[in-house]
Design an enzyme around this catalytic site. Structure first.
Site, PDB file in Angstrom:
ATOM      1  N   TYR A   1       0.866  -1.183   0.000  1.00 59.20           N
ATOM      2  CA  TYR A   1       0.000   0.000   0.000  1.00 59.20           C
ATOM      3  C   TYR A   1       0.895   1.222   0.000  1.00 59.20           C
ATOM      4  CZ  TYR A   1      -3.445   3.434   1.667  1.00 59.20           C
ATOM      5  OH  TYR A   1      -4.260   4.538   1.803  1.00 59.20           O
TER       6      TYR A   1
ATOM      7  N   ASP B   1       9.459   2.668  -0.558  1.00 62.00           N
ATOM      8  CA  ASP B   1       8.416   3.353   0.202  1.00 62.00           C
ATOM      9  C   ASP B   1       8.649   3.021   1.680  1.00 62.00           C
ATOM     10  OD1 ASP B   1       4.748   3.363   0.277  1.00 62.00           O
ATOM     11  OD2 ASP B   1       6.281   4.289   1.537  1.00 62.00           O
TER      12      ASP B   1
ATOM     13  N   LYS C   1       4.744   9.317   8.641  1.00 65.61           N
ATOM     14  CA  LYS C   1       4.568   8.801   9.997  1.00 65.61           C
ATOM     15  C   LYS C   1       5.615   9.335  10.990  1.00 65.61           C
ATOM     16  CE  LYS C   1       2.336   4.742   8.032  1.00 65.61           C
ATOM     17  NZ  LYS C   1       0.932   4.745   8.430  1.00 65.61           N
TER      18      LYS C   1
HETATM   19  P1  KE4 Z   1      -0.640   8.439   4.368  1.00 65.34           P
HETATM   20  O1  KE4 Z   1      -1.129   9.147   3.134  1.00 65.34           O
HETATM   21  O2  KE4 Z   1      -1.747   7.609   5.042  1.00 65.34           O
HETATM   22  O3  KE4 Z   1       0.093   9.367   5.330  1.00 65.34           O
HETATM   23  O4  KE4 Z   1       0.483   7.379   3.929  1.00 65.34           O
HETATM   24  C1  KE4 Z   1       0.162   6.422   2.949  1.00 65.34           C
HETATM   25  C2  KE4 Z   1       1.117   5.248   3.083  1.00 65.34           C
HETATM   26  C3  KE4 Z   1       2.131   5.122   2.157  1.00 65.34           C
HETATM   27  N1  KE4 Z   1       3.025   4.104   2.237  1.00 65.34           N
HETATM   28  C4  KE4 Z   1       2.958   3.197   3.245  1.00 65.34           C
HETATM   29  C5  KE4 Z   1       3.965   2.092   3.301  1.00 65.34           C
HETATM   30  C6  KE4 Z   1       1.942   3.293   4.230  1.00 65.34           C
HETATM   31  O5  KE4 Z   1       1.885   2.367   5.226  1.00 65.34           O
HETATM   32  C7  KE4 Z   1       0.996   4.331   4.152  1.00 65.34           C
HETATM   33  C8  KE4 Z   1      -0.145   4.471   5.135  1.00 65.34           C
HETATM   34  N2  KE4 Z   1      -0.322   3.385   6.066  1.00 65.34           N
HETATM   35  C9  KE4 Z   1      -1.675   3.165   6.547  1.00 65.34           C
HETATM   36  C10 KE4 Z   1      -1.572   2.066   7.614  1.00 65.34           C
HETATM   37  N3  KE4 Z   1      -1.435   0.796   7.053  1.00 65.34           N
HETATM   38  C11 KE4 Z   1      -2.307   4.395   7.062  1.00 65.34           C
HETATM   39  C12 KE4 Z   1      -3.497   4.170   7.958  1.00 65.34           C
HETATM   40  C13 KE4 Z   1      -4.762   4.682   7.325  1.00 65.34           C
HETATM   41  O6  KE4 Z   1      -4.938   4.550   6.078  1.00 65.34           O
HETATM   42  O7  KE4 Z   1      -5.596   5.203   8.094  1.00 65.34           O
END
Ligand code: KE4
Length: 429
Positions: A144, A239, A267
């Site tokens: 993701y 990533d 994060k």
């Molecule tokens: P954000 O746009 O949510 O800040 O980051 C996206 C993203 C990109 N790359 C990786 C490896 C990530 O884990 C994420 C976001 N992780 C999820 C948790 N698995 C965010 C939680 C959510 O969607 O509420």
């Protein structure tokens, strides 16, 4: 457990917010329950509106390497807010933050701050396309990278949890340039490259996947990826939104000793405030406006408050590299306790861990890619989640997420968690 106020708030929330949440995976949909509304976090604990207190392992989905509300981040924010919230101009702290990132992550020669992981990954893909003048890119099933259209093809995290790994609304045109490979399978990458010769701009990967549960990449796979991207002049993007500063002071690339061309962050880099970043080789990064033609921008990018919290977090990491030994000790202790419980119940559930990010899967097969991860019994995970919650342990409300240990988790917290884990497993299997 009294959850009356959370229930009422959730009913109200659903009147104004789609699904009552601002991010789908918070809705507890896949664990057959309703979300709790949290009011205060403190170290390894947080408390909900009904006064229930939990030992929690979400850490805001990764940012809280030091637990909730650490004094050094709180103080940095209090100092910063005295001067205002945002100027929309360059500030010295942005320079210090960029410098610190390049010191902590040697592959990053230049870095651009943004406001989320999604912004970081979508900008990195655009940059790789502008730099190579190619259009296609390879992602891996189960990874993701945020919710930009072209990533929502067999995506992990909430997309996988809610059964929409390929989202409606993503146009055929957008999806056409997204090529899908299998995690830890270098042959699947080679096949795509040979059938799309000189058309692939980038390969993007979570070097330690955390969105199909935790699935580490194999060293030989990542080495192979690095080699083939170099020979084919494809931009290799790590990533590290989740693994960055989580699994080591220089992320997964520091652990594996493999340098990508670009890295995306999120994060932890924001210390709990909305921050993302992407960085890497100066030759590529200098293609970005205003230097080069690849456009990317953001009203609140490098915002003073977010930089204050993020800089405090990264400076703490730089000044205290020993935290990773402590995190390893805590996470190993927890993992061992959970594994002993599983064994005592004559089960062989898969447990994957890299540093302080880990995951127990309700499948007895080894989990090393998307296909093996999705064999997990998600209904059983839901029952287990509810049992743990009833005992005051708050886990990710979805099988395909990570459990995070922070420096704030005490031995008492871990022992309570191991005990609750034994009772919860005994109750559900
Ligand atoms: P954000 O746009 O949510 O800040 O980051 C996206 C993203 C990109 N790359 C990786 C490896 C990530 O884990 C994420 C976001 N992780 C999820 C948790 N698995 C965010 C939680 C959510 O969607 O509420």
């Amino acid at each position: 457990m009294n959850v009356e106020k959370s229930k009422q708030l959730f009913e109200e929330a659903k009147k104004y917010i789609p699904g009552g949440v601002n991010s789908p995976v918070r809705a507890f949909k896949s664990v057959g329950s309703e979300p709790l509304f949290i009011t205060k976090g403190d170290g390894s604990h947080f408390r909900d509106v009904d006064g229930n207190e939990f030992i929690e392992y979400i850490g805001s989905w990764g940012p809280h390497l030091f637990g909730h509300n650490p004094p050094f981040i709180r103080q940095a924010l209090l100092n910063a807010i005295e001067n205002g919230t945002s100027f929309g101009t360059p500030t010295e702290l942005e320079v210090r933050m960029a410098e610190l990132i390049t010191q902590l992550v040697p592959s990053v020669e230049k870095v651009r701050m943004v406001n989320s992981g999604t912004e970081a990954t979508m900008s990195a893909i655009r940059l790789a396309r502008g730099y190579t003048k190619r259009e296609k890119f390879i992602k891996f099933e189960g990874c993701y990278h945020g919710h930009a259209d072209y990533f929502l093809i067999k995506a992990g995290s909430g997309a996988l949890t809610l059964g929409v790994p390929t989202s409606p609304g993503v146009t055929k045109g957008n999806a056409a340039d997204t090529l899908l490979a299998d995690y830890n399978d270098i042959e699947s990458v080679k096949k795509l490259i040979s059938s799309n010769k000189n058309e692939i701009a980038a390969v993007i990967i979570e070097p330690v996947a955390g969105n199909m549960g935790v699935v580490p990449s194999k060293k030989e796979f990542l080495t192979g990826l690095r080699e083939i991207c170099t020979s084919e002049k494809i931009v290799l993007i790590f990533d590290e939104v989740m693994s960055g500063f989580r699994v080591s002071a220089s992320g997964a690339q520091g652990l594996y000793g493999i340098q990508p061309d670009l890295t995306t962050f999120g994060k932890i880099i924001g210390g709990g405030l909305p921050v993302g970043a992407f960085g890497g080789k100066a030759e590529i990064m200098d293609m970005l406006a205003p230097n080069g033609p690849v456009y990317q921008a953001g009203t609140l990018s490098g915002n003073p408050l977010a930089m204050a919290a993020g800089y405090a977090a990264l400076k703490h990491i730089k000044d205290h590299p020993e935290i990773y030994d402590k995190l390893e000790e805590k996470a190993f202790y927890l993992e061992k306790g959970m594994k002993d419980n599983i064994k005592a119940l004559n089960k062989n559930y898969a447990m994957n861990r890299v540093g302080s990010m880990m995951c127990m899967f309700f499948t007895e097969e080894t989990v090393e890619d998307f296909k093996s991860a999705v064999k997990s019994d998600t209904a059983l995970y839901g029952k287990y989640f509810r049992e743990m919650l009833a005992q005051g342990i708050y886990l990710a409300p979805a099988q395909f997420e990570a459990m995070f240990v922070s420096t704030a988790h005490s031995k008492e917290d871990l022992d309570k968690t191991i005990k609750a884990h034994h009772l919860a497993l005994s109750a559900v299997i």
